[in-house]
Design an enzyme around this catalytic site. Structure first.
Site, PDB file in Angstrom:
ATOM      1  N   GLU A 166       0.809  -1.221   0.000  1.00 47.34           N
ATOM      2  CA  GLU A 166       0.000   0.000   0.000  1.00 47.34           C
ATOM      3  C   GLU A 166       0.846   1.276   0.000  1.00 47.34           C
ATOM      4  O   GLU A 166       0.774   2.097   0.921  1.00 47.34           O
ATOM      5  CB  GLU A 166      -0.951   0.012   1.204  1.00 47.34           C
ATOM      6  CG  GLU A 166      -1.907  -1.158   1.237  1.00 47.34           C
ATOM      7  CD  GLU A 166      -2.961  -1.084   2.339  1.00 47.34           C
ATOM      8  OE1 GLU A 166      -3.897  -1.893   2.298  1.00 47.34           O
ATOM      9  OE2 GLU A 166      -2.852  -0.203   3.228  1.00 47.34           O
ATOM     10  N   GLU A 364      -5.108  -8.711   0.616  1.00 45.70           N
ATOM     11  CA  GLU A 364      -5.753  -8.383   1.897  1.00 45.70           C
ATOM     12  C   GLU A 364      -7.227  -8.134   1.636  1.00 45.70           C
ATOM     13  O   GLU A 364      -7.605  -7.557   0.628  1.00 45.70           O
ATOM     14  CB  GLU A 364      -5.183  -7.107   2.552  1.00 45.70           C
ATOM     15  CG  GLU A 364      -3.816  -7.246   3.152  1.00 45.70           C
ATOM     16  CD  GLU A 364      -3.323  -5.944   3.789  1.00 45.70           C
ATOM     17  OE1 GLU A 364      -4.172  -5.153   4.270  1.00 45.70           O
ATOM     18  OE2 GLU A 364      -2.111  -5.722   3.789  1.00 45.70           O
TER      19      GLU A 364
END
Length: 465
Positions: A166, A364
């Protein structure tokens, strides 16, 4: 209906070194920005719980890997902490860290759990931040050396590498919204950080491919689809701009080797283009990823601006669009996030149609819930039926996308066991396994963990429509 997935599908979960290992000040590890920030401002962390102990994986990794087996894992992602392996950011490699990561990797392989290793999960060594962090070109070079060191040390056994988790989050939280250290609010500096992160990523990919190891390298991006309030051109344009800034700013350069032209135009227009070189652009162009990890939690909904920004206000992404709250949306009230399962399908179809059907996996997806103790059964485990429902509802949409030809290789839940979650600390629990902080980090498998084993063993699940 039976939702079947391929026999070789990756079932597992994701975590990170700084959120699980603990042992923050032992065996040669030096502070990261999180250790420093907690020391400076402990009140900015939920219940004043800092990063020192987290979930004790450093000492309990053997037990945890057994629990991975018991919960159906054939794969697991974690990260190598730069501040543990090369404590000063550059220079000496810490032999105790090498031994620890070797032990973890070997233990995973011995138990049939494929290691997926990420190199950077928000955890800049403080020594690197002190010279400017991702704003400083020297840190980019230091990261490339750290990455190469990891490949050389562990690449004989690790076949799935990821450069960043991320990368947009440190940009947003650290340089735009005052939510993470270094608590800067400056769009131009944020753009420079994002640009240097992209260069660092490309350099790591270059180093990995040069070693010709038997594996693949990618990046983990949190793709947050931008949905317009309506099909009015002004709303559609607002959603496009949000998508450029928060998704395509990283997705395009890592998969196509170039930044979107209309994003570059926006940055030019507002005089926030980064300092760059043609050599950098060539490195980005020539070092695209082998595989993409997709983190998905929530959608972004936007609409056209209703009021112009104050002329003297610092320029922010929200000067170009407004966030939109859809009526009657389904919510996770603990996290304040909308639950919109179809987005996982929309992401997958976008990757199929606009990104060459790149191989990807859901790296995720998860549900953080506060106060899970209220679901404890007489037998002493947590019956988190809501988490099972959450996973099923997302997998149904992923299954549909796969039936339509998307190139998805697996599904990793966030996360294996309850872990420390940055400034939120232990406020919301995400794990298949409970970690009891009051009982020496005692682990107890939740209902979802038992169900996840069945899911993995059966290569899918049955559910009434």
């Amino acid at each position: 209906m039976k939702y079947e997935f391929p026999q070789d599908f990756w079932w597992g979960s994701a975590a990170s070194g700084p959120q699980t290992e603990g042992a923050a000040d032992v065996d040669g590890r030096k502070p990261s920005i999180w250790d420093h920030w907690y020391k400076e401002e402990p009140g900015r962390f939920f219940n004043n719980v800092g990063p020192v102990n987290t979930s004790n994986f450093y000492y309990q990794y053997k037990e945890d890997i057994q629990l991975m087996k018991e919960t159906g894992h054939n794969s697991f992602r974690t990260s190598i902490q730069w501040s543990r392996l090369i404590p000063d950011g550059i220079g000496e490699v810490n032999p105790k860290a090498v031994a620890f990561y070797n032990n973890v990797i070997d233990e995973m392989l011995a138990n049939g759990v494929e290691p997926f290793i990420n190199l950077y999960h928000f955890d800049m060594p403080m020594s690197m931040q002190e010279i400017g962090g991702w704003e400083n070109r020297e840190v980019v070079s230091a990261y490339a050396t750290f990455a190469k060191t990891c490949f050389e040390l562990f690449g004989d056994r690790v076949r799935h590498w990821f450069t960043f988790n991320e990368p947009i989050v440190p940009v947003e939280m650290g340089y735009l919204y005052d939510a993470h250290f270094p608590n800067v609010v400056d769009f131009k500096r944020a753009v420079q950080v994002a640009y240097h992160t992209t260069v660092a990523h490309a350099l790591a990919v270059k180093e990995y491919h040069a070693l010709k190891q038997d594996g693949e390298i990618g990046i983990i991006l949190n793709l947050t689809p931008s949905y317009p309030r309506s099909q009015n051109p002004a709303d559609v344009r607002a959603a496009h701009i949000a998508d450029l800034i928060f998704n395509r700013s990283f997705l395009d350069p890592v998969t196509k080797g170039e930044f979107p032209a209309d994003l570059v135009e926006i940055l030019k227009e507002h005089d926030v283009l980064p300092t760059y070189t043609e050599e950098d652009l060539a490195i980005i162009k020539n070092n695209i990823i082998d595989i993409l990890g997709v983190n998905y939690y929530q959608p972004r909904r936007v609409k056209a601006k209703e009021y112009a920004a104050h002329p003297d206000a610092p320029f922010m992404p929200e000067h170009l669009f407004d966030n939109y709250e859809m009526p009657y949306r389904k919510m996770n009230p603990y996290r304040g996030w909308e639950i919109f399962e179809k987005a996982i399908y929309d992401i997958a179809i976008n990757l199929r149609d606009n990104y060459g059907n790149i191989p990807f996996f859901i790296s995720e997806n998860g549900m953080g819930v506060e106060g899970e103790d209220r679901y404890r059964t007489a037998e002493g485990y947590i019956d988190d039926h809501y988490r099972i429902a959450f996973i099923k509802d997302h997998l149904k949409w992923l299954h549909k996308a796969m039936a339509e030809g998307v190139n998805c290789k697996g599904y990793h839940l966030w996360t294996f066991m309850d872990c420390w979650s940055w400034a939120n600390a232990y406020k919301n629990r995400y794990g298949l396994v409970e970690v009891n902080l009051d009982q020496d980090y005692k682990r107890t498998i939740k209902s979802s963990g038992r169900w996840y084993k069945e899911l993995s063993d059966n290569h899918g699940f049955e559910d009434a429509e």
